[in-house]
Design an enzyme around this catalytic site. Structure first.
Site, mmCIF file in Angstrom:
data_model
loop_
_atom_site.group_PDB
_atom_site.id
_atom_site.type_symbol
_atom_site.label_atom_id
_atom_site.label_comp_id
_atom_site.label_asym_id
_atom_site.label_seq_id
_atom_site.Cartn_x
_atom_site.Cartn_y
_atom_site.Cartn_z
ATOM 1 N N ARG A 122 2.232 -17.314 2.709
ATOM 2 C CA ARG A 122 0.964 -17.798 3.403
ATOM 3 C C ARG A 122 1.176 -19.421 3.620
ATOM 4 N NH1 ARG A 122 -0.354 -14.478 -0.861
ATOM 5 N NH2 ARG A 122 -1.575 -12.183 0.315
ATOM 6 N N LYS A 166 -3.234 -16.048 -3.394
ATOM 7 C CA LYS A 166 -4.239 -15.493 -3.106
ATOM 8 C C LYS A 166 -4.797 -14.448 -4.055
ATOM 9 C CE LYS A 166 -6.523 -12.891 0.833
ATOM 10 N NZ LYS A 166 -6.359 -12.483 2.064
ATOM 11 N N HIS A 222 0.356 -18.564 10.321
ATOM 12 C CA HIS A 222 0.126 -17.254 9.440
ATOM 13 C C HIS A 222 0.879 -16.184 10.085
ATOM 14 C CE1 HIS A 222 -1.708 -14.278 7.190
ATOM 15 N NE2 HIS A 222 -2.344 -15.196 6.474
ATOM 16 N N ARG A 264 4.022 -14.154 9.080
ATOM 17 C CA ARG A 264 4.112 -12.934 8.153
ATOM 18 C C ARG A 264 4.098 -11.572 8.799
ATOM 19 N NH1 ARG A 264 2.708 -13.953 3.114
ATOM 20 N NH2 ARG A 264 1.085 -12.316 2.810
ATOM 21 N N HIS A 318 1.709 -9.026 -1.379
ATOM 22 C CA HIS A 318 0.291 -8.335 -0.897
ATOM 23 C C HIS A 318 -0.177 -7.413 -2.107
ATOM 24 C CE1 HIS A 318 1.014 -8.141 3.686
ATOM 25 N NE2 HIS A 318 0.112 -9.311 3.454
ATOM 26 N N TYR A 336 1.665 1.747 -11.354
ATOM 27 C CA TYR A 336 3.242 2.198 -11.623
ATOM 28 C C TYR A 336 4.205 1.126 -10.950
ATOM 29 C CZ TYR A 336 1.820 6.649 -13.540
ATOM 30 O OH TYR A 336 1.184 7.813 -14.293
#
Length: 406
Positions: free
Chosen positions: A242, A269, A332, A335, A359, A369
């Site tokens: 970012r 974030k 940005h 990404r 993310h 998991y």
């Protein structure tokens, strides 16, 4: 005939109360006890009402007339002067800890203790600042949906639909905190769902084809601005973090010998620490930059204000200077570029790509998991990606060379 101070002072108490009219519904009530009280007679929706203004001489003739005029203005605006006076008395009795502003600041302090990012806290304070002039100093329990809507409509009228939407959400979080701390029972913002204009979703522009990306990389190599800006521009497509994570990076986060960039949780974030494997090309760029900004805390310091990083608009302005408008490329957007082309390559597991993008997994079961970082695969992926970008750049350069005609 209007009253005068001489006439008021000469008024004597009688056996019964009597009135001395001044005009516009204002009169002085003279009681048998000798007290002299200002009253205002007015009508709201056809119903006669009476407003107590205060005793003479504490409230002078001039002051009584001023309050009469204020009341008349309130009536014209559709307000009831008696109701306004009652609200004013209630506001004066509000415990300081129960005003909307006090509860909001208490809530922000709690979020700060829980580790909410400074930039996010700053945005919340900024949004609440639009609400404070309307009802910040009122008892939070007296704030209605209509009160909140007035504040939101003021922002919406300026065309800031997304700001109004976020403002409603932040105000609602304050009311929900007040409910949790037993100050109120209902959240008035709940009734406002659907009342605001839905903002149009604007996707950040991104180059998503190999050919166009090669041209963009070639243009970035030709950037001749400040060293910190140039290095950041070259690293964005390589590492695709970012923009805020890159521009505020500190040299202490980089281990160039081990080729790892470790970003602490408070700068992420999702509030989780994040490691990024550095391909040789990225290490070379950082070593070159280190020779210029090694004495600073920030790896990408602002020119003329080295104690601060480059601004959030610096990289986008640099892209504009290179001829790439906001409809073509943004900082940005790298990404989305990396995500698209890495997934299309078919070489890498989707979870590794998502982890590299930092993310969060939306599915709670999967998130429980997926605790691994996919580190080894990500190291290989980032090395491949850097080499792939070199190839795209070289292809763009080759296509731009004039053909040899002998």
């Amino acid at each position: 005939m209007p009253l005068t101070d001489t006439a008021i002072r000469a008024a004597k108490a009688g056996d019964k109360p009597y009135k001395l009219a001044d005009g516009g519904g204002l009169y002085l009530l003279v009681n048998p006890t000798g007290s002299r009280l200002w009253r205002l007679k007015y009508r709201i929706e056809g119903k006669e009402k009476l407003l107590a203004i205060g005793p003479y001489p504490d409230v002078t003739l001039a002051k009584a007339r001023e309050r009469r005029d204020d009341a008349k203005k309130a009536i014209i605006d559709g307000a009831d002067p008696s109701a306004l006076k009652k609200q004013s008395r209630e506001d004066a009795k509000v415990a300081p800890a129960n005003t909307f502003r006090a509860v909001a600041e208490e809530h922000l302090a709690k979020l700060e203790r829980e580790g909410l990012a400074d930039i996010t806290l700053g945005k919340r304070r900024w949004l609440l600042g639009f609400a404070y002039p309307h009802f910040g100093d009122r008892d939070i329990g007296s704030v209605s949906s209509a009160d909140v809507l007035v504040a939101l409509r003021e922002i919406e009228a300026k065309g800031h639909h997304e700001t109004a939407r976020r403002m409603r959400s932040v105000i609602g979080s304050v009311f929900r905190y007040a409910i949790a701390t037993a100050r109120i029972e209902n959240d008035p913002t709940f009734a406002l769902r659907g009342a605001l204009t839905t903002p149009r979703v604007q996707h950040r522009s991104a180059v998503t084809t190999a050919t166009e990306l090669g041209k963009l990389l070639k243009a970035i190599d030709g950037y001749r601005g400040q060293p910190a800006t140039r290095a950041a521009l070259r690293l964005m497509p390589l590492l695709f973090p970012r923009p805020g994570e890159l521009r505020a990076a500190r040299w202490s986060e980089f281990d160039l010998d081990k080729a790892i960039w470790s970003i602490p949780a408070e700068r992420m974030k999702m509030r989780r620490p994040h490691r990024i494997p550095l391909p040789p090309q990225a290490v070379a760029i950082l070593r070159e930059l280190h020779a210029v900004t090694a004495g600073e805390d920030f790896a990408f310091p602002c020119i003329g204000a080295a104690k601060k990083p480059i601004s959030e608009n610096t990289l986008n302005f640099a892209l504009r200077r290179l001829g790439f408008g906001p409809d073509i490329a943004t900082a940005h957007g790298f990404r989305a570029t990396a995500s698209t082309l890495l997934n299309e390559s078919g070489r890498w597991h989707a979870d590794a790509i998502e982890r590299q993008l930092a993310h969060a997994e939306n599915n709670e079961v999967r998130r429980a998991y997926l605790r691994g970082e996919h580190w080894e695969e990500r190291v290989r992926m980032m090395a491949w990606w850097a080499d792939h970008l070199d190839g795209l750049r070289e292809s763009a350069e080759a296509s731009a060379r004039p053909l040899c005609t002998g």
